[in-house]
Design a protein around this motif. Structure first.
Motif, PDB file in Angstrom:
ATOM      1  N   PHE A   7      63.932  38.899  34.332  1.00 46.50           N
ATOM      2  CA  PHE A   7      65.010  37.942  34.100  1.00 46.50           C
ATOM      3  C   PHE A   7      66.353  38.650  34.145  1.00 46.50           C
ATOM      4  O   PHE A   7      66.458  39.832  33.845  1.00 46.50           O
ATOM      5  N   LYS A   8      67.379  37.867  34.475  1.00 43.36           N
ATOM      6  CA  LYS A   8      68.762  38.319  34.316  1.00 43.36           C
ATOM      7  C   LYS A   8      69.356  37.519  33.168  1.00 43.36           C
ATOM      8  O   LYS A   8      69.210  36.299  33.106  1.00 43.36           O
ATOM      9  N   TYR A   9      69.993  38.202  32.255  1.00 47.49           N
ATOM     10  CA  TYR A   9      70.674  37.591  31.115  1.00 47.49           C
ATOM     11  C   TYR A   9      72.152  37.563  31.460  1.00 47.49           C
ATOM     12  O   TYR A   9      72.830  38.589  31.472  1.00 47.49           O
ATOM     13  N   TRP A  10      72.629  36.374  31.815  1.00 46.88           N
ATOM     14  CA  TRP A  10      73.965  36.204  32.377  1.00 46.88           C
ATOM     15  C   TRP A  10      74.417  34.784  32.093  1.00 46.88           C
ATOM     16  O   TRP A  10      73.692  33.829  32.352  1.00 46.88           O
ATOM     17  N   PHE A  11      75.602  34.607  31.576  1.00 46.97           N
ATOM     18  CA  PHE A  11      76.100  33.270  31.253  1.00 46.97           C
ATOM     19  C   PHE A  11      76.790  32.643  32.448  1.00 46.97           C
ATOM     20  O   PHE A  11      77.579  33.281  33.127  1.00 46.97           O
ATOM     21  N   THR A  16      72.665  27.723  32.000  1.00 50.56           N
ATOM     22  CA  THR A  16      71.821  28.537  31.144  1.00 50.56           C
ATOM     23  C   THR A  16      72.280  29.993  31.152  1.00 50.56           C
ATOM     24  O   THR A  16      73.210  30.352  31.877  1.00 50.56           O
ATOM     25  N   CYS A  17      71.607  30.826  30.381  1.00 46.90           N
ATOM     26  CA  CYS A  17      71.955  32.249  30.369  1.00 46.90           C
ATOM     27  C   CYS A  17      70.783  33.133  30.789  1.00 46.90           C
ATOM     28  O   CYS A  17      70.896  34.353  30.746  1.00 46.90           O
ATOM     29  N   ILE A  18      69.682  32.542  31.206  1.00 40.58           N
ATOM     30  CA  ILE A  18      68.518  33.320  31.622  1.00 40.58           C
ATOM     31  C   ILE A  18      68.067  32.835  32.999  1.00 40.58           C
ATOM     32  O   ILE A  18      67.846  31.639  33.200  1.00 40.58           O
ATOM     33  N   TRP A  19      67.936  33.790  33.926  1.00 37.52           N
ATOM     34  CA  TRP A  19      67.650  33.493  35.323  1.00 37.52           C
ATOM     35  C   TRP A  19      66.487  34.348  35.804  1.00 37.52           C
ATOM     36  O   TRP A  19      66.437  35.541  35.528  1.00 37.52           O
ATOM     37  N   SER A  20      65.569  33.758  36.544  1.00 36.34           N
ATOM     38  CA  SER A  20      64.453  34.523  37.112  1.00 36.34           C
ATOM     39  C   SER A  20      64.954  35.418  38.225  1.00 36.34           C
ATOM     40  O   SER A  20      65.739  34.997  39.069  1.00 36.34           O
ATOM     41  N   PHE A  29      58.591  30.035  35.622  1.00 34.37           N
ATOM     42  CA  PHE A  29      59.698  29.453  34.859  1.00 34.37           C
ATOM     43  C   PHE A  29      60.753  28.737  35.693  1.00 34.37           C
ATOM     44  O   PHE A  29      61.649  28.114  35.136  1.00 34.37           O
ATOM     45  N   GLY A  30      60.702  28.840  37.020  1.00 29.36           N
ATOM     46  CA  GLY A  30      61.773  28.318  37.856  1.00 29.36           C
ATOM     47  C   GLY A  30      62.879  29.355  37.956  1.00 29.36           C
ATOM     48  O   GLY A  30      62.722  30.501  37.532  1.00 29.36           O
ATOM     49  N   TYR A  31      64.018  28.967  38.537  1.00 32.83           N
ATOM     50  CA  TYR A  31      65.109  29.942  38.702  1.00 32.83           C
ATOM     51  C   TYR A  31      66.022  29.950  37.476  1.00 32.83           C
ATOM     52  O   TYR A  31      66.098  30.932  36.756  1.00 32.83           O
ATOM     53  N   ALA A  32      66.716  28.847  37.237  1.00 34.09           N
ATOM     54  CA  ALA A  32      67.512  28.722  36.012  1.00 34.09           C
ATOM     55  C   ALA A  32      66.539  28.309  34.916  1.00 34.09           C
ATOM     56  O   ALA A  32      65.896  27.268  35.000  1.00 34.09           O
ATOM     57  N   ILE A  33      66.398  29.136  33.913  1.00 36.29           N
ATOM     58  CA  ILE A  33      65.317  28.945  32.944  1.00 36.29           C
ATOM     59  C   ILE A  33      65.781  28.125  31.746  1.00 36.29           C
ATOM     60  O   ILE A  33      66.798  28.427  31.118  1.00 36.29           O
ATOM     61  N   ASP A  34      64.997  27.113  31.438  1.00 37.19           N
ATOM     62  CA  ASP A  34      65.192  26.313  30.231  1.00 37.19           C
ATOM     63  C   ASP A  34      64.706  27.161  29.054  1.00 37.19           C
ATOM     64  O   ASP A  34      63.537  27.554  29.010  1.00 37.19           O
ATOM     65  N   ASN A  35      65.589  27.440  28.116  1.00 40.42           N
ATOM     66  CA  ASN A  35      65.246  28.304  26.979  1.00 40.42           C
ATOM     67  C   ASN A  35      63.986  27.846  26.245  1.00 40.42           C
ATOM     68  O   ASN A  35      63.236  28.659  25.730  1.00 40.42           O
TER      69      ASN A  35
END
Length: 108
Positions: A7-11, A16-20, A29-35
């Motif tokens: 994951f990338k942790y990026w706002f 969202t702030c978590i991206w695959s 989880f998909g690309y833009a991850i639902d927390n």
């Protein structure tokens, strides 16, 4: 041995702030991850949502190309809290996950 979820942790503004970052993570989880889809506590999910909502104020929505309305102190405070949350996220997700911290790039 199974691959790690990366994951990338990026706002993102309004996102969202978590991206695959790899296929293994995207497939689950998909690309833009639902927390709420992550195997983490409800308390951490709520903290992530709160920081995402706060980041919304980083952008001048009346004229987005202008500098952020946040002061240097506000930026540093946000970065510090975001980095603390990153450590909590890393701890709760465990060794099956790799999280790339990009906080310094989204708050300059």
């Amino acid at each position: 041995m199974l691959p790690k979820y990366v994951f990338k942790y990026w706002f993102e503004h309004g996102g969202t702030c978590i991206w695959s970052m790899n296929d293994y993570a995207r497939n689950k989880f998909g690309y833009a991850i639902d927390n709420e889809k992550l195997p983490i506590s409800k308390a951490l999910v709520d903290e992530l949502y709160a920081l995402e909502a706060e980041y919304h104020g980083y952008l001048d929505w009346d004229y987005p190309p202008s500098p952020s309305p946040w002061t240097l102190n506000e930026k540093n405070d946000f970065k510090n809290r975001a980095n603390e949350l990153y450590l909590k996220l890393k701890l709760e997700l465990g060794s099956d996950f790799e999280i790339i911290n990009e906080i310094d790039r989204c708050v300059e």
